[in-house]
Design an enzyme around this catalytic site. Structure first.
Site, PDB file in Angstrom:
ATOM      1  N   ASP A 186      41.234  59.158  46.893  1.00  0.00           N
ATOM      2  CA  ASP A 186      42.343  58.711  46.054  1.00  0.00           C
ATOM      3  C   ASP A 186      43.571  59.521  46.448  1.00  0.00           C
ATOM      4  O   ASP A 186      43.681  60.691  46.086  1.00  0.00           O
ATOM      5  CB  ASP A 186      42.020  58.901  44.568  1.00  0.00           C
ATOM      6  CG  ASP A 186      43.067  58.282  43.650  1.00  0.00           C
ATOM      7  OD1 ASP A 186      44.235  58.162  44.083  1.00  0.00           O
ATOM      8  OD2 ASP A 186      42.727  57.933  42.502  1.00  0.00           O
ATOM      9  N   ARG A 247      38.593  44.830  41.622  1.00  0.00           N
ATOM     10  CA  ARG A 247      39.193  43.549  41.967  1.00  0.00           C
ATOM     11  C   ARG A 247      38.639  43.085  43.309  1.00  0.00           C
ATOM     12  O   ARG A 247      38.433  43.886  44.227  1.00  0.00           O
ATOM     13  CB  ARG A 247      40.718  43.650  42.069  1.00  0.00           C
ATOM     14  CG  ARG A 247      41.431  43.794  40.733  1.00  0.00           C
ATOM     15  CD  ARG A 247      41.353  42.511  39.913  1.00  0.00           C
ATOM     16  NE  ARG A 247      42.155  42.589  38.698  1.00  0.00           N
ATOM     17  CZ  ARG A 247      41.720  43.039  37.542  1.00  0.00           C
ATOM     18  NH1 ARG A 247      40.465  43.484  37.446  1.00  0.00           N
ATOM     19  NH2 ARG A 247      42.503  43.062  36.480  1.00  0.00           N
ATOM     20  N   ASP A 271      30.907  42.348  40.465  1.00  0.00           N
ATOM     21  CA  ASP A 271      31.336  41.748  39.202  1.00  0.00           C
ATOM     22  C   ASP A 271      32.645  40.985  39.355  1.00  0.00           C
ATOM     23  O   ASP A 271      33.103  40.349  38.415  1.00  0.00           O
ATOM     24  CB  ASP A 271      31.489  42.831  38.128  1.00  0.00           C
ATOM     25  CG  ASP A 271      31.722  42.259  36.737  1.00  0.00           C
ATOM     26  OD1 ASP A 271      30.943  41.374  36.326  1.00  0.00           O
ATOM     27  OD2 ASP A 271      32.686  42.678  36.062  1.00  0.00           O
ATOM     28  N   GLU A 276      37.030  32.682  40.797  1.00  0.00           N
ATOM     29  CA  GLU A 276      36.522  32.846  39.440  1.00  0.00           C
ATOM     30  C   GLU A 276      37.101  31.747  38.558  1.00  0.00           C
ATOM     31  O   GLU A 276      38.180  31.248  38.837  1.00  0.00           O
ATOM     32  CB  GLU A 276      36.898  34.230  38.893  1.00  0.00           C
ATOM     33  CG  GLU A 276      36.225  35.385  39.619  1.00  0.00           C
ATOM     34  CD  GLU A 276      36.513  36.742  38.984  1.00  0.00           C
ATOM     35  OE1 GLU A 276      37.174  36.786  37.918  1.00  0.00           O
ATOM     36  OE2 GLU A 276      36.089  37.768  39.543  1.00  0.00           O
ATOM     37  N   HIS A 295      32.065  38.632  36.238  1.00  0.00           N
ATOM     38  CA  HIS A 295      33.210  39.349  35.668  1.00  0.00           C
ATOM     39  C   HIS A 295      32.940  39.682  34.201  1.00  0.00           C
ATOM     40  O   HIS A 295      33.739  39.396  33.310  1.00  0.00           O
ATOM     41  CB  HIS A 295      34.493  38.531  35.805  1.00  0.00           C
ATOM     42  CG  HIS A 295      35.716  39.396  35.902  1.00  0.00           C
ATOM     43  ND1 HIS A 295      36.774  39.119  36.727  1.00  0.00           N
ATOM     44  CD2 HIS A 295      36.047  40.560  35.269  1.00  0.00           C
ATOM     45  CE1 HIS A 295      37.701  40.051  36.606  1.00  0.00           C
ATOM     46  NE2 HIS A 295      37.281  40.931  35.721  1.00  0.00           N
TER      47      HIS A 295
END
Length: 338
Positions: A186, A247, A271, A276, A295
């Site tokens: 990160d 995402r 997920d 979608e 999701h």
């Protein structure tokens, strides 16, 4: 101040009571009950029919057309990052936009742990195996099943977390209990945050090479779009598993599918998807080394209670002439001199 609110997001009874006790007239038409999703300018008609000063949505679009053709005074989003609302258009009309940050942080973190365990221990694979007309006619049959369904423990393994924001941090906290090593990539992380979970900050290439599990928790931005592709999957261990509850756009979905089919990596727990809502024709459902959830990461009773409480409190504050706590465009209040 006589205020009418149209709420198309799921909302708790306690949240609705908070609003009504504050004198807000509420029209609640949750998409869970109506089965409707308002796109384009289609939300304009329900807003006008309700005479709404306030609208609260989850997935419905509140774009330029809706904002321009209604007399909204406040827009609420029961989400963390409402990309379905035109904040610039609202700001131009001096309409505050409120949201529900952190509403599903715990839920998604727990779901991530669930996917990790499901894939590592082949929990879903066990059920699929038994539902596939498997019968033990000899001890050899049992031995074949036992060998096929052997998983691996988390203890002593390395988990790479890409993105140590609110959800990534909660995932890391929960993983500490398993006695494993945490690697973090990160570029914007606070070192204090890293130390709190006993993690090691590494570059992306090193994280991919060393991790037994790679889990994605970074936001969808131009910088993160497609950051995990064929090259990155090739860098991972062949025994590694890939988890994505963030995402779909962060990973190249075609490259992921190829990596799973070719055994470049061992498995995945997913997920989020490019297409979608998810249904039975999702291509990943055809792979035995993948656990698919549609999701559902944030889909808990507590998430709804949390978002309802935050949104209701901010609407009440606004009605009473105060500044809402979770406002995304605070400049509208500066212009009003508040």
């Amino acid at each position: 101040m006589d205020v009418k609110a149209l709420i198309t997001a799921p909302f708790s009874e306690s949240g609705l009571k908070t609003l009504r006790d504050a004198g807000v007239t509420v029209v609640h038409q949750s998409w869970l009950e109506t089965g409707k999703l308002y796109l384009g300018d289609s939300l304009t008609k329900p807003i006008k029919e309700a005479g709404a000063d306030v609208v609260v949505v989850e997935g419905d679009e509140v774009k330029e057309e809706v904002i321009a053709s209604t007399s909204l005074k406040l827009i609420g989003s029961a989400r963390n990052d409402p990309n379905n609302i035109s904040i610039p258009a609202a700001t131009a009309k001096r309409i505050p936009v409120i949201s529900a940050p952190g509403r599903n942080t715990n839920a998604v973190a727990e779901h991530t742990i669930g996917l990790i365990l499901s894939v590592a221990r082949k929990i879903v694979s066990c059920e699929r195996f038994l539902k596939g007309d498997f019968f033990v006619n000899s001890f050899g049959d049992f031995a074949r099943m036992y060998k096929t369904l052997a998983g691996f423990e988390l203890y002593g393994r390395s988990v790479g977390i890409i993105g140590l924001g609110s959800i990534g941090f909660e995932v890391a906290k929960r993983l500490q209990a398993f006695g494993l090593r945490l690697l973090v990539y990160d570029p914007y992380v606070d070192n204090t945050r890293v130390r709190q979970v006993g993690a090691e900050v590494v570059k992306l290439d090193e994280l991919l090479k060393r991790s037994d599990i790679v889990t994605i928790h970074c936001p969808p931005t131009p910088e993160t779009k497609g950051m995990i592709g064929a090259k990155q999957f090739a860098q991972m261990k062949k025994t590694a598993i890939f988890i994505n509850t963030a995402r779909a756009m962060v990973a190249d979905e075609a490259a992921l599918l190829d990596a799973l089919k070719s055994a470049t990596i061992a498995g995945a727990g997913l997920d989020v998807f490019s297409m979608e809502p998810v249904d039975s024709d999702n291509v990943f459902l055809g792979l035995d080394n993948v656990v698919v959830t549609p999701h559902m990461g944030g889909n808990t009773i507590e998430t709804m209670e949390r978002q309802s409480a935050m949104i209701a409190a901010d609407i009440v504050a606004f009605v009473r002439g105060k500044r809402p706590l979770h406002v995304l465009n605070p400049e509208v209040f500066e212009r009003r001199g508040k």
